[in-house]
Design an enzyme around this catalytic site. Structure first.
Site, PDB file in Angstrom:
ATOM      1  N   ASN A 248     -14.428 -13.269   6.460  1.00  0.00           N
ATOM      2  CA  ASN A 248     -14.421 -11.831   6.710  1.00  0.00           C
ATOM      3  C   ASN A 248     -15.231 -11.441   7.934  1.00  0.00           C
ATOM      4  OD1 ASN A 248     -12.886 -10.277   4.471  1.00  0.00           O
ATOM      5  ND2 ASN A 248     -13.921 -11.958   3.422  1.00  0.00           N
TER       6      ASN A 248
ATOM      7  N   GLU B 188     -10.577 -15.444  -1.168  1.00  0.00           N
ATOM      8  CA  GLU B 188     -11.163 -15.946   0.075  1.00  0.00           C
ATOM      9  C   GLU B 188     -12.425 -16.757  -0.207  1.00  0.00           C
ATOM     10  OE1 GLU B 188      -9.490 -12.415   2.978  1.00  0.00           O
ATOM     11  OE2 GLU B 188     -11.540 -12.289   2.237  1.00  0.00           O
TER      12      GLU B 188
ATOM     13  N   THR C 224      -6.629  -4.759  -2.138  1.00  0.00           N
ATOM     14  CA  THR C 224      -5.758  -5.229  -1.077  1.00  0.00           C
ATOM     15  C   THR C 224      -4.808  -6.269  -1.564  1.00  0.00           C
ATOM     16  OG1 THR C 224      -6.887  -4.695   0.882  1.00  0.00           O
ATOM     17  CG2 THR C 224      -5.636  -6.574   1.049  1.00  0.00           C
TER      18      THR C 224
ATOM     19  N   LYS D 174       0.902 -10.771  -2.102  1.00  0.00           N
ATOM     20  CA  LYS D 174      -0.047 -11.261  -1.116  1.00  0.00           C
ATOM     21  C   LYS D 174      -1.412 -10.678  -1.460  1.00  0.00           C
ATOM     22  CE  LYS D 174      -1.785  -9.559   1.983  1.00  0.00           C
ATOM     23  NZ  LYS D 174      -3.131  -8.883   2.174  1.00  0.00           N
TER      24      LYS D 174
ATOM     25  N   THR E 173      -1.548 -12.500   4.951  1.00  0.00           N
ATOM     26  CA  THR E 173      -2.539 -12.288   6.016  1.00  0.00           C
ATOM     27  C   THR E 173      -3.566 -13.415   5.949  1.00  0.00           C
ATOM     28  OG1 THR E 173      -3.719 -10.716   4.590  1.00  0.00           O
ATOM     29  CG2 THR E 173      -2.204  -9.795   6.228  1.00  0.00           C
TER      30      THR E 173
ATOM     31  N   SER F 189     -11.228 -11.434  14.856  1.00  0.00           N
ATOM     32  CA  SER F 189     -11.304 -12.256  16.069  1.00  0.00           C
ATOM     33  C   SER F 189     -10.133 -13.227  16.163  1.00  0.00           C
ATOM     34  CB  SER F 189     -12.614 -13.023  16.088  1.00  0.00           C
ATOM     35  OG  SER F 189     -12.722 -13.840  14.943  1.00  0.00           O
TER      36      SER F 189
END
Length: 436
Positions: free
Chosen positions: A431, A298, A209, A198, A172, A436
């Site tokens: 995040n 991230e 996650t 992932k 993702t 979007s």
């Protein structure tokens, strides 16, 4: 190299961790395609793994502890329980939609994914586990997925490219696909293990996650495999943190088909040597996969190993390491290259340890251990602050990899490792823009 165009731009740093080749277990095929879950119309979003060996495989799984368990988690957990881990031959995964908090329709969709996979790949009923990852609260485009599963049949194989395609299809916000493989020996027999994972955000202990599955051609009983996976997960996927958030979907699965032959590895006394050897191999393998998730955190610029030693118990050591790893103040200090050891002590002090003797302030030491082989830099020794060479500290903090050692000095001799990353401006941007 196959690159998932739906994930964040593959950086030079991240590309170092994408293998150019691998060794893969006998009797498994994998693949990945685009079926229409992701909005861009081209990114891979559907993956499958299937056991092609002539006998049923055994499986084990560890699932998220989040109370809002996603539909695929509930369906897969029920399948594992119903079958006691025996006769699990396939895994079907979609990315781009979590199928979480989607009510009864979500449960029906997860079951349909499993049923169609069973049918397409010629398995008996309830042979497939289901995973989903992506945005929470949206219904699956189930028609796209169910029409995509038959297309996977012609796209599967056992080559490195097939494994990389599978790894890409479960991503993702990842910047790179996470794929690890290795060969190992037990009792003179050579076995192979391969797996994908992932995850880049919403990562913290107790299964956050991330999705991951790895398979081996070693012969392992379902009961032994479950015990080994639980042990390994506690020391790998449950010993990492990116941002301290626990997801609704996370699942780690291990499957063994025995295609490479040899005596069955069980959890009884006659198999003790081979059992513990396999436990060691699976744990180190799981740690490599889990560390790739942290490296891809991230917005992360640093990979941090926290080593807590001389604790009264493993549980205490892990709790303290976890407390530091999830401290936003600590993580932002690391991003700012600030040797603010007070934030480390603060996190140690409020950690959830077993007794008052678990942390003795005037025996506690904190040291930066450079990963370039240069001299360690003590920050605190037996509760007394050192005169820190700030220039040297800044030099160490310029490194991408950093180890911080916490010596509790309790005399208990237990230790734990935990892996985390820093927290940057980019994390907020990623995040804030996620939907979007």
């Amino acid at each position: 190299m196959v690159v998932n165009k739906g994930i964040r731009l593959l950086s030079t740093k991240a590309a170092r961790f994408v293998p150019s080749g691998g060794v893969y277990p006998k009797g498994f095929v994998v693949g990945g395609i685009h079926c229409g879950v992701k909005k861009d119309g081209k990114s891979p979003d559907l993956a499958v793994l299937h056991n092609t060996f002539g006998q049923d495989a055994n499986a084990a799984a560890v699932f998220t502890k989040n109370k809002f368990k996603a539909a695929p988690v509930q369906v897969s957990a029920a399948t594992i329980k119903q079958k006691n881990g025996v006769g699990i031959n396939s895994i079907i995964v979609n990315s781009g939609n979590a199928n979480a908090v989607t009510g009864q329709k979500g449960m029906e969709d997860a079951r349909a994914m499993a049923m169609v996979t069973d049918s397409v790949f010629g398995d008996h009923k309830d042979s497939t586990l289901v995973m989903s990852t992506g945005v929470i609260g949206n219904k699956l485009p189930i028609d796209n997925i169910l029409s995509g599963i038959p297309k996977l049949e012609s796209q599967v194989g056992d080559s490195h490219d097939h494994w990389l395609a599978c790894a890409n299809a479960i991503c993702t916000t990842d910047t790179f696909p996470k794929l690890v493989s290795k060969s190992f020996e037990i009792n003179g027999n050579t076995y192979t293990m391969a797996g994908v994972a992932k995850g880049a955000g919403m990562i913290c202990p107790n299964m956050a996650t991330l999705l991951g599955f790895f398979v081996t051609d070693a012969p392992v009983s379902a009961k032994a495999l479950q015990q080994i996976l639980s042990y390994a997960t506690d020391r790998s996927f449950n010993s990492i943190s990116v941002d301290g958030d626990m997801s609704t979907n996370d699942t780690i699965v291990a499957i063994a088909n025995g295609a490479a032959g040899g005596d069955l590895i069980d959890n009884n006394s006659s198999c003790a040597e081979s059992y513990f050897e396999l436990q060691k191999e699976v744990t180190s393998f799981a740690q490599k996969l889990a560390q790739l998730v942290v490296r891809d955190g991230e917005g992360a610029t640093k990979f941090i190993t926290l080593k807590v030693k001389d604790a009264l118990s493993y549980k205490d050591a892990k709790s303290i390491a976890s407390s530091i790893a999830n401290s936003s103040l600590f993580k932002t200090a690391m991003f700012g290259k600030d040797a603010n050891w007070g934030r480390i002590l603060c996190a140690i002090g409020y950690s959830d340890v077993s007794t008052a003797q678990s942390i003795i302030p005037d025996r506690t030491s904190v040291t930066f251990v450079p990963t370039d082989g240069s001299e360690p830099l003590p920050l605190l020794v037996d509760g007394e602050p050192e005169s820190v060479d700030e220039a040297r500290a800044a030099q160490i903090l310029e490194l991408e990899d950093l180890e911080i050692e916490i010596d509790l000095g309790t005399g208990g001799g237990q230790e734990a490792k935990f892996w985390t990353c820093d927290l940057s401006h980019e994390y907020v941007t990623i995040n804030g823009d996620y939907r979007s």
